[in-house]
Enzyme design. Structure first.
Site, short mmCIF file in Angstrom:
data_model
loop_
_atom_site.label_atom_id
_atom_site.label_comp_id
_atom_site.label_asym_id
_atom_site.label_seq_id
_atom_site.Cartn_x
_atom_site.Cartn_y
_atom_site.Cartn_z
N ARG A 142 2.88 -4.36 -2.86
CA ARG A 142 2.95 -4.63 -4.29
C ARG A 142 4.34 -4.36 -4.85
NH1 ARG A 142 -1.79 -1.12 -6.67
NH2 ARG A 142 -0.72 -1.70 -8.61
N ASP A 165 -6.13 -0.21 -2.19
CA ASP A 165 -6.21 0.48 -3.47
C ASP A 165 -7.25 -0.17 -4.38
OD1 ASP A 165 -4.16 2.24 -2.82
OD2 ASP A 165 -2.61 0.92 -3.60
N ARG A 199 -6.48 1.21 4.10
CA ARG A 199 -7.12 1.74 2.90
C ARG A 199 -6.56 1.02 1.68
NH1 ARG A 199 -6.87 8.30 4.04
NH2 ARG A 199 -8.24 8.32 5.88
N TYR A 240 -1.13 -9.05 5.00
CA TYR A 240 -1.55 -9.15 3.61
C TYR A 240 -1.06 -10.47 3.02
CZ TYR A 240 -2.73 -4.14 3.35
OH TYR A 240 -3.28 -2.91 3.54
#
Length: 249
Positions: free
Chosen positions: A198, A52, A50, A111
């Site tokens: 992040r 952001d 999921r 990622y």
């Protein structure tokens, strides 16, 4: 009922994230509405992760169950036609077993975070990378990243809104590479906490700027305290790049 596995690419800038939201558009809603237009069925699209608001997807994996008889290629083409002009595209669509699940069958998620390290404003990459004007020491960033690889309590790098049962995760990869003015930070694990990538990137950037040392990252990790986080990188530069499954599913 047939279960289809989708590989989805999307530009996260117009969306509130992957998951359907009551206060704005989402990638999930875009796909579900397109599938409804094609099949007449209201069905949920389940994703491997999921992302952001503002986070992008290069190859998000998802699945959907459809009762209407339709070939995978026809479904893919029809979804893409109905999703326009939203920046969402189904790159691949295949039939899978009924027990295949985009989220729960996934064994590794990857990622990539993109930084453009220059003073000049971004033009083509605005919204698709984080511009850092200060010089960055990528060797120091890589040294700091090594402290985070392995199994740890990542409470410091976890959003206060994270709903995961445990802050413990095993980080398989966290690498830092430079190509001219561009830095690529790649992370891989079976699963990640909310904002984990992040948050790690933000602290690595502080090391690159010389404001933190690599040991400061290790200390932040050991603190297990979100208040010790140095910086949470913006969503612009984050891309979901791959989801891996047993037997290359």
């Amino acid at each position: 009922m047939t279960r289809f596995a989708l590989t989805v690419e999307y530009d996260g800038r117009p969306f509130m994230g992957w998951q359907r939201q009551s206060h704005g558009p989402s990638v999930q809603q875009t796909l579900e509405d397109a599938i409804h237009a094609v099949t007449g069925e209201r069905t949920a699209v389940h994703a491997a992760g999921r992302t952001d608001a503002g986070v992008h997807g290069l190859a998000m994996r998802a699945h959907v169950d459809v009762a209407k008889p339709i070939a995978p290629f026809r479904l893919m083409e029809a979804i893409n036609a109905r999703a326009r002009p939203a920046p969402v595209a189904v790159l691949d669509c295949v039939e899978v077993a009924d027990d295949w699940h985009a989220r729960f069958s996934c064994i590794r998620r990857s990622y990539e975070y993109r930084i453009v390290n220059r003073r000049a404003p971004l033009t083509f990459e605005a919204g698709l990378a984080w511009q850092v004007p200060q010089p960055l020491d990528e060797a120091a960033m890589a040294q700091a990243a090594a402290h985070l690889v392995g199994r740890h309590d990542f409470t410091t790098f976890r959003s206060v809104h994270c709903q995961a049962d445990s802050p413990v995760r095993t980080l398989d990869l966290l690498s830092v590479e430079r190509d001219g003015a561009r830095l690529y930070i790649r992370a891989a694990a079976r699963s990640f906490l909310h904002h984990q990538v992040r948050s790690m990137v933000g602290c690595l950037a502080l090391v690159g700027m010389g404001r933190w040392s690599p040991d400061d990252v290790a200390a932040a990790l050991a603190a297990r305290d979100r208040a010790q986080l140095g910086l949470n990188a913006p969503s612009d530069g984050l891309f979901f790049v791959a989801a891996d499954y047993p037997d290359a599913g």
